[in-house]
Write a protein that holds these residues in place. Sequence first.
Motif, PDB file in Angstrom:
ATOM      1  N   ARG A 110      20.741  46.220  38.217  1.00 25.21           N
ATOM      2  CA  ARG A 110      21.325  44.907  37.946  1.00 25.21           C
ATOM      3  C   ARG A 110      21.461  44.163  39.273  1.00 25.21           C
ATOM      4  O   ARG A 110      21.584  44.789  40.338  1.00 25.21           O
ATOM      5  N   ARG A 121      21.046  39.975  41.419  1.00 30.09           N
ATOM      6  CA  ARG A 121      20.656  38.566  41.477  1.00 30.09           C
ATOM      7  C   ARG A 121      19.714  38.366  42.664  1.00 30.09           C
ATOM      8  O   ARG A 121      20.048  38.752  43.798  1.00 30.09           O
ATOM      9  N   ARG A 175      17.364  35.293  44.566  1.00 28.39           N
ATOM     10  CA  ARG A 175      17.324  33.831  44.671  1.00 28.39           C
ATOM     11  C   ARG A 175      16.087  33.390  45.438  1.00 28.39           C
ATOM     12  O   ARG A 175      15.727  33.983  46.444  1.00 28.39           O
ATOM     13  N   ASP A 222      18.962  36.525  37.436  1.00 27.58           N
ATOM     14  CA  ASP A 222      20.036  37.494  37.244  1.00 27.58           C
ATOM     15  C   ASP A 222      19.550  38.490  36.208  1.00 27.58           C
ATOM     16  O   ASP A 222      19.075  38.084  35.134  1.00 27.58           O
TER      17      ASP A 222
END
Length: 204
Positions: free
Chosen positions: A138, A140, A142, A176
Amino acid sequence: RVSNVTADVALSRLGLRLGPELPALDLTRLSGRLGGRRLDGGFEVSTQGLEFDTVDGLRWPGGDVRLSYADPGGEVKARGEIRVSGIDLATLAQLAQRLPLGRHVHEALVLYAPKGQVEQLQARWQGPWEAPDRFDARGRLRQLDVAARPQLQPLVEGVALSGAIGSPGVRGLTVDFDLSQDGGRASVVVQQGHLELPGVFEQP
């Protein structure tokens, strides 16, 4: 026997070579916190606020990493976990060429040329890291860029991939995600970027 070490370091002019066929990692400056400890059949290493510059202009601007791996043997499967925050992928890909990660990983990083920021990442796996029996991840990412390839590049020796469709490429992707071997979910946003699908939408 020492089994756990933590050190705050501030060094200059440090030379490392982590394998006989690997490029040297020659540092002009190194600062931050380094940690390591022994596990049953494995190890754990970590960095906090680590920054360094190399003589050939590579700059690691900081970020935190914690990696653990253990393979006790017998009926107990190998397992690993990595936690990452605040890492620049392009810099990491350049640094990885100096680390003993294996030829296929080095080639893949050159072929796919990843760029972007890892804001948060946590991943765990059981079994070989390149083909785990179980995993979950898991995090994120960018402004992710990954180069498209006309044909998929296998990372495992002896595995052949066929078909005209290559691996997709992305530019300007923020994602995400929460994934496991059973599936998962992802929220994807593309800002001033695009998706490449080689072999699907060909030029006439």
